[in-house]
Design a protein around this motif. Structure first.
Motif, PDB file in Angstrom:
ATOM      1  N   VAL A   1     -24.618  42.288 -19.157  1.00 31.63           N
ATOM      2  CA  VAL A   1     -24.930  44.111 -19.330  1.00 31.63           C
ATOM      3  C   VAL A   1     -25.145  44.413 -17.923  1.00 31.63           C
ATOM      4  CG1 VAL A   1     -26.167  45.716 -20.253  1.00 31.63           C
ATOM      5  CG2 VAL A   1     -25.561  43.806 -21.768  1.00 31.63           C
ATOM      6  N   PHE A   2     -24.489  45.008 -17.358  1.00 24.57           N
ATOM      7  CA  PHE A   2     -24.694  45.580 -15.881  1.00 24.57           C
ATOM      8  C   PHE A   2     -24.910  44.415 -15.136  1.00 24.57           C
ATOM      9  CE2 PHE A   2     -26.664  49.086 -18.686  1.00 24.57           C
ATOM     10  CZ  PHE A   2     -25.508  50.064 -18.362  1.00 24.57           C
ATOM     11  N   GLY A   3     -24.077  43.442 -15.087  1.00 29.53           N
ATOM     12  CA  GLY A   3     -24.245  42.344 -14.323  1.00 29.53           C
ATOM     13  C   GLY A   3     -25.224  41.290 -14.628  1.00 29.53           C
ATOM     14  N   LEU A   4     -25.990  41.568 -15.595  1.00 27.54           N
ATOM     15  CA  LEU A   4     -27.254  40.768 -15.915  1.00 27.54           C
ATOM     16  C   LEU A   4     -26.793  39.845 -17.208  1.00 27.54           C
ATOM     17  CD1 LEU A   4     -30.130  43.261 -15.542  1.00 27.54           C
ATOM     18  CD2 LEU A   4     -29.316  41.319 -13.697  1.00 27.54           C
ATOM     19  N   SER A   5     -26.960  38.505 -17.074  1.00 30.02           N
ATOM     20  CA  SER A   5     -27.084  37.752 -18.416  1.00 30.02           C
ATOM     21  C   SER A   5     -28.290  37.576 -18.982  1.00 30.02           C
ATOM     22  CB  SER A   5     -26.157  36.514 -18.008  1.00 30.02           C
ATOM     23  OG  SER A   5     -27.013  35.779 -16.885  1.00 30.02           O
ATOM     24  N   PHE A   6     -28.360  37.143 -20.426  1.00 23.48           N
ATOM     25  CA  PHE A   6     -29.668  36.760 -21.057  1.00 23.48           C
ATOM     26  C   PHE A   6     -29.707  35.293 -21.458  1.00 23.48           C
ATOM     27  CE2 PHE A   6     -27.913  40.949 -22.278  1.00 23.48           C
ATOM     28  CZ  PHE A   6     -28.993  41.740 -21.866  1.00 23.48           C
ATOM     29  N   LYS A   7     -30.298  34.615 -20.286  1.00 26.19           N
ATOM     30  CA  LYS A   7     -30.334  33.219 -20.550  1.00 26.19           C
ATOM     31  C   LYS A   7     -31.306  32.830 -21.353  1.00 26.19           C
ATOM     32  CE  LYS A   7     -28.231  32.246 -16.717  1.00 26.19           C
ATOM     33  NZ  LYS A   7     -26.995  31.746 -16.553  1.00 26.19           N
ATOM     34  N   GLY A   8     -32.295  33.598 -21.806  1.00 27.07           N
ATOM     35  CA  GLY A   8     -32.887  32.984 -23.032  1.00 27.07           C
ATOM     36  C   GLY A   8     -32.299  32.797 -24.195  1.00 27.07           C
ATOM     37  N   THR A   9     -31.029  33.490 -24.480  1.00 22.80           N
ATOM     38  CA  THR A   9     -30.210  33.229 -25.668  1.00 22.80           C
ATOM     39  C   THR A   9     -29.018  32.193 -25.191  1.00 22.80           C
ATOM     40  OG1 THR A   9     -29.089  34.956 -25.153  1.00 22.80           O
ATOM     41  CG2 THR A   9     -31.044  35.296 -26.555  1.00 22.80           C
ATOM     42  N   LEU A  10     -29.149  31.458 -24.323  1.00 24.74           N
ATOM     43  CA  LEU A  10     -28.309  30.460 -23.927  1.00 24.74           C
ATOM     44  C   LEU A  10     -27.512  29.636 -24.965  1.00 24.74           C
ATOM     45  CD1 LEU A  10     -26.534  29.923 -21.227  1.00 24.74           C
ATOM     46  CD2 LEU A  10     -28.116  28.142 -20.685  1.00 24.74           C
ATOM     47  N   PRO A  11     -28.599  28.884 -25.691  1.00 22.85           N
ATOM     48  CA  PRO A  11     -28.131  28.275 -26.708  1.00 22.85           C
ATOM     49  C   PRO A  11     -27.097  28.955 -27.777  1.00 22.85           C
ATOM     50  CG  PRO A  11     -30.270  27.651 -26.277  1.00 22.85           C
ATOM     51  CD  PRO A  11     -30.146  28.771 -25.519  1.00 22.85           C
ATOM     52  N   LYS A  12     -27.538  30.126 -27.986  1.00 23.69           N
ATOM     53  CA  LYS A  12     -26.697  31.001 -28.858  1.00 23.69           C
ATOM     54  C   LYS A  12     -25.269  31.090 -28.699  1.00 23.69           C
ATOM     55  CE  LYS A  12     -26.333  35.575 -31.032  1.00 23.69           C
ATOM     56  NZ  LYS A  12     -26.725  36.853 -30.963  1.00 23.69           N
ATOM     57  N   TYR A  13     -25.194  31.506 -27.250  1.00 21.92           N
ATOM     58  CA  TYR A  13     -23.685  31.739 -26.567  1.00 21.92           C
ATOM     59  C   TYR A  13     -22.888  30.478 -26.291  1.00 21.92           C
ATOM     60  CZ  TYR A  13     -25.614  36.295 -26.144  1.00 21.92           C
ATOM     61  OH  TYR A  13     -25.843  37.728 -26.232  1.00 21.92           O
ATOM     62  N   LEU A  14     -23.691  29.442 -26.142  1.00 21.72           N
ATOM     63  CA  LEU A  14     -22.834  27.987 -25.839  1.00 21.72           C
ATOM     64  C   LEU A  14     -22.522  27.540 -26.977  1.00 21.72           C
ATOM     65  CD1 LEU A  14     -25.020  26.697 -22.769  1.00 21.72           C
ATOM     66  CD2 LEU A  14     -22.791  28.052 -22.722  1.00 21.72           C
ATOM     67  N   ALA A  15     -23.215  27.708 -28.445  1.00 24.50           N
ATOM     68  CA  ALA A  15     -22.883  27.347 -29.494  1.00 24.50           C
ATOM     69  C   ALA A  15     -21.358  27.424 -29.712  1.00 24.50           C
ATOM     70  CB  ALA A  15     -23.650  27.747 -30.840  1.00 24.50           C
ATOM     71  N   LYS A  16     -20.831  28.308 -29.533  1.00 26.09           N
ATOM     72  CA  LYS A  16     -19.170  28.793 -29.935  1.00 26.09           C
ATOM     73  C   LYS A  16     -18.226  27.520 -29.100  1.00 26.09           C
ATOM     74  CE  LYS A  16     -15.542  31.852 -30.403  1.00 26.09           C
ATOM     75  NZ  LYS A  16     -14.489  30.705 -30.154  1.00 26.09           N
ATOM     76  N   PRO A  17     -18.558  27.832 -27.856  1.00 28.65           N
ATOM     77  CA  PRO A  17     -17.496  26.746 -27.146  1.00 28.65           C
ATOM     78  C   PRO A  17     -17.974  25.130 -27.735  1.00 28.65           C
ATOM     79  CG  PRO A  17     -19.058  27.491 -25.538  1.00 28.65           C
ATOM     80  CD  PRO A  17     -19.197  28.641 -26.821  1.00 28.65           C
TER      81      PRO A  17
END
Length: 164
Positions: A90-106
Protein backbone atom coordinates in the motif's frame (compact mmCIF):
# COMPACT_ATOMS: atom_id res chain seq x y z
CA UNK A 1 24.32 -27.89 -0.74
CA UNK A 2 26.16 -25.37 -2.91
CA UNK A 3 24.97 -26.85 -6.18
CA UNK A 4 26.87 -25.59 -9.18
CA UNK A 5 27.88 -22.18 -7.80
CA UNK A 6 31.34 -22.70 -9.27
CA UNK A 7 29.69 -22.55 -12.72
CA UNK A 8 28.13 -19.12 -12.21
CA UNK A 9 28.85 -16.40 -14.74
CA UNK A 10 29.34 -12.71 -14.08
CA UNK A 11 27.75 -11.98 -17.46
CA UNK A 12 24.55 -14.02 -17.21
CA UNK A 13 22.20 -14.37 -14.26
CA UNK A 14 21.35 -18.06 -13.86
CA UNK A 15 19.59 -19.14 -10.68
CA UNK A 16 19.79 -22.79 -11.70
CA UNK A 17 23.34 -22.97 -10.34
CA UNK A 18 21.87 -22.54 -6.82
CA UNK A 19 20.98 -25.97 -5.42
CA UNK A 20 17.75 -24.93 -3.67
CA UNK A 21 16.49 -23.48 -6.98
CA UNK A 22 15.42 -27.04 -7.82
CA UNK A 23 12.28 -26.29 -5.77
CA UNK A 24 11.35 -23.52 -8.23
CA UNK A 25 9.89 -26.23 -10.45
CA UNK A 26 7.17 -26.65 -7.80
CA UNK A 27 6.53 -22.97 -7.10
CA UNK A 28 6.45 -21.96 -10.76
CA UNK A 29 6.01 -25.10 -12.89
CA UNK A 30 4.83 -22.93 -15.77
CA UNK A 31 8.39 -21.55 -16.08
CA UNK A 32 9.89 -24.99 -16.76
CA UNK A 33 9.33 -27.47 -19.59
CA UNK A 34 8.37 -31.04 -18.66
CA UNK A 35 11.88 -32.41 -19.24
CA UNK A 36 13.37 -29.66 -17.12
CA UNK A 37 10.79 -30.22 -14.36
CA UNK A 38 11.60 -33.91 -14.31
CA UNK A 39 15.36 -33.28 -14.18
CA UNK A 40 14.94 -30.78 -11.34
CA UNK A 41 12.67 -33.10 -9.38
CA UNK A 42 14.90 -36.13 -9.81
CA UNK A 43 18.04 -34.21 -8.87
CA UNK A 44 16.54 -33.67 -5.43
CA UNK A 45 16.82 -37.43 -4.78
CA UNK A 46 19.22 -38.81 -7.39
CA UNK A 47 22.11 -36.33 -7.31
CA UNK A 48 25.38 -38.37 -7.33
CA UNK A 49 26.89 -36.29 -4.50
CA UNK A 50 23.79 -36.88 -2.40
CA UNK A 51 24.01 -40.61 -3.09
CA UNK A 52 27.62 -40.68 -1.85
CA UNK A 53 26.57 -38.88 1.33
CA UNK A 54 23.64 -41.26 1.84
CA UNK A 55 25.99 -44.23 1.45
CA UNK A 56 28.16 -42.80 4.24
CA UNK A 57 25.28 -41.86 6.55
CA UNK A 58 24.40 -44.12 9.46
CA UNK A 59 20.74 -43.06 9.36
CA UNK A 60 19.93 -42.52 5.68
CA UNK A 61 16.30 -41.46 6.24
CA UNK A 62 17.28 -38.84 8.83
CA UNK A 63 20.10 -37.53 6.64
CA UNK A 64 17.78 -37.22 3.63
CA UNK A 65 15.09 -35.49 5.69
CA UNK A 66 17.61 -33.00 7.11
CA UNK A 67 19.08 -32.36 3.65
CA UNK A 68 15.65 -31.67 2.13
CA UNK A 69 14.68 -29.44 5.06
CA UNK A 70 17.90 -27.44 4.63
CA UNK A 71 17.25 -27.02 0.89
CA UNK A 72 13.66 -25.99 1.62
CA UNK A 73 14.70 -23.46 4.27
CA UNK A 74 17.18 -21.98 1.85
CA UNK A 75 14.53 -21.78 -0.88
CA UNK A 76 12.13 -20.02 1.53
CA UNK A 77 14.84 -17.55 2.52
CA UNK A 78 16.31 -16.84 -0.92
CA UNK A 79 13.34 -17.13 -3.30
CA UNK A 80 9.91 -17.19 -1.61
CA UNK A 81 10.19 -14.62 1.19
CA UNK A 82 11.90 -11.85 -0.82
CA UNK A 83 9.50 -12.21 -3.77
CA UNK A 84 7.48 -8.99 -3.64
CA UNK A 85 4.66 -10.53 -5.69
CA UNK A 86 3.59 -12.51 -2.62
CA UNK A 87 3.17 -9.46 -0.39
CA UNK A 88 0.66 -6.73 -1.17
CA UNK A 89 1.88 -3.17 -0.88
CA UNK A 90 0.00 0.00 0.00
CA UNK A 91 1.71 3.17 -1.19
CA UNK A 92 4.92 1.18 -1.58
CA UNK A 93 4.85 -0.15 1.99
CA UNK A 94 4.51 -3.84 2.82
CA UNK A 95 3.23 -5.34 6.03
CA UNK A 96 6.00 -7.62 7.27
CA UNK A 97 4.06 -8.49 10.44
CA UNK A 98 1.68 -10.57 8.36
CA UNK A 99 4.42 -12.26 6.33
CA UNK A 100 3.39 -15.84 7.29
CA UNK A 101 -0.12 -15.09 6.05
CA UNK A 102 1.11 -13.93 2.64
CA UNK A 103 3.74 -16.65 2.26
CA UNK A 104 1.21 -19.39 3.08
CA UNK A 105 -0.27 -19.37 -0.44
CA UNK A 106 2.98 -19.98 -2.33
CA UNK A 107 3.95 -22.55 0.32
CA UNK A 108 0.63 -24.34 -0.17
CA UNK A 109 1.14 -24.32 -3.94
CA UNK A 110 4.63 -25.78 -3.58
CA UNK A 111 3.41 -28.54 -1.23
CA UNK A 112 0.48 -29.40 -3.53
CA UNK A 113 2.73 -29.47 -6.59
CA UNK A 114 5.23 -31.70 -4.78
CA UNK A 115 2.50 -34.13 -3.76
CA UNK A 116 1.01 -34.25 -7.25
CA UNK A 117 4.31 -34.50 -9.11
CA UNK A 118 4.49 -37.46 -11.50
CA UNK A 119 8.28 -37.50 -11.03
CA UNK A 120 8.21 -38.75 -7.42
CA UNK A 121 7.02 -41.94 -5.89
CA UNK A 122 4.64 -41.60 -2.94
CA UNK A 123 7.37 -41.78 -0.30
CA UNK A 124 9.61 -39.21 -2.00
CA UNK A 125 6.69 -36.79 -2.38
CA UNK A 126 5.72 -37.22 1.26
CA UNK A 127 9.30 -36.72 2.53
CA UNK A 128 9.81 -33.58 0.43
CA UNK A 129 6.38 -32.11 1.28
CA UNK A 130 7.05 -32.69 4.97
CA UNK A 131 10.48 -31.05 4.64
CA UNK A 132 9.01 -28.00 2.91
CA UNK A 133 6.24 -27.69 5.49
CA UNK A 134 8.88 -27.80 8.23
CA UNK A 135 10.92 -25.12 6.44
CA UNK A 136 7.85 -22.87 6.23
CA UNK A 137 7.06 -23.50 9.90
CA UNK A 138 10.61 -22.59 10.92
CA UNK A 139 10.72 -19.51 8.68
CA UNK A 140 7.38 -18.31 10.07
CA UNK A 141 8.52 -18.98 13.65
CA UNK A 142 5.69 -21.45 14.17
CA UNK A 143 3.01 -19.17 12.72
CA UNK A 144 1.54 -21.76 10.36
CA UNK A 145 -2.19 -21.35 10.99
CA UNK A 146 -2.84 -19.78 7.59
CA UNK A 147 -0.90 -22.53 5.77
CA UNK A 148 -2.67 -25.20 7.83
CA UNK A 149 -6.00 -23.69 6.84
CA UNK A 150 -5.06 -23.62 3.15
CA UNK A 151 -3.79 -27.20 3.21
CA UNK A 152 -6.93 -28.54 4.82
CA UNK A 153 -7.31 -30.71 7.88
CA UNK A 154 -6.64 -34.08 6.28
CA UNK A 155 -3.39 -33.12 4.55
CA UNK A 156 -2.17 -31.10 7.52
CA UNK A 157 -2.89 -34.00 9.85
CA UNK A 158 -0.86 -36.33 7.62
CA UNK A 159 2.07 -33.90 7.58
CA UNK A 160 1.80 -33.34 11.33
CA UNK A 161 1.62 -37.04 12.10
CA UNK A 162 4.85 -37.58 10.20
CA UNK A 163 6.50 -34.51 11.75
CA UNK A 164 6.21 -36.27 15.06
Amino acid sequence: MHGRLHERSAKKMDFSVIKCYLLHAFEHPEDHKDGEQKAMARELFDDPQLQVCLDLAQDKAHFLQTYLEDLSREYMRVFVAPDSTHIPRVFGLSFKGTLPKYLAKPARDIIHNILSSPYFNEEEARVLARAFYRAFYDYAHGEARELDSLLGAQLRQALQREDG
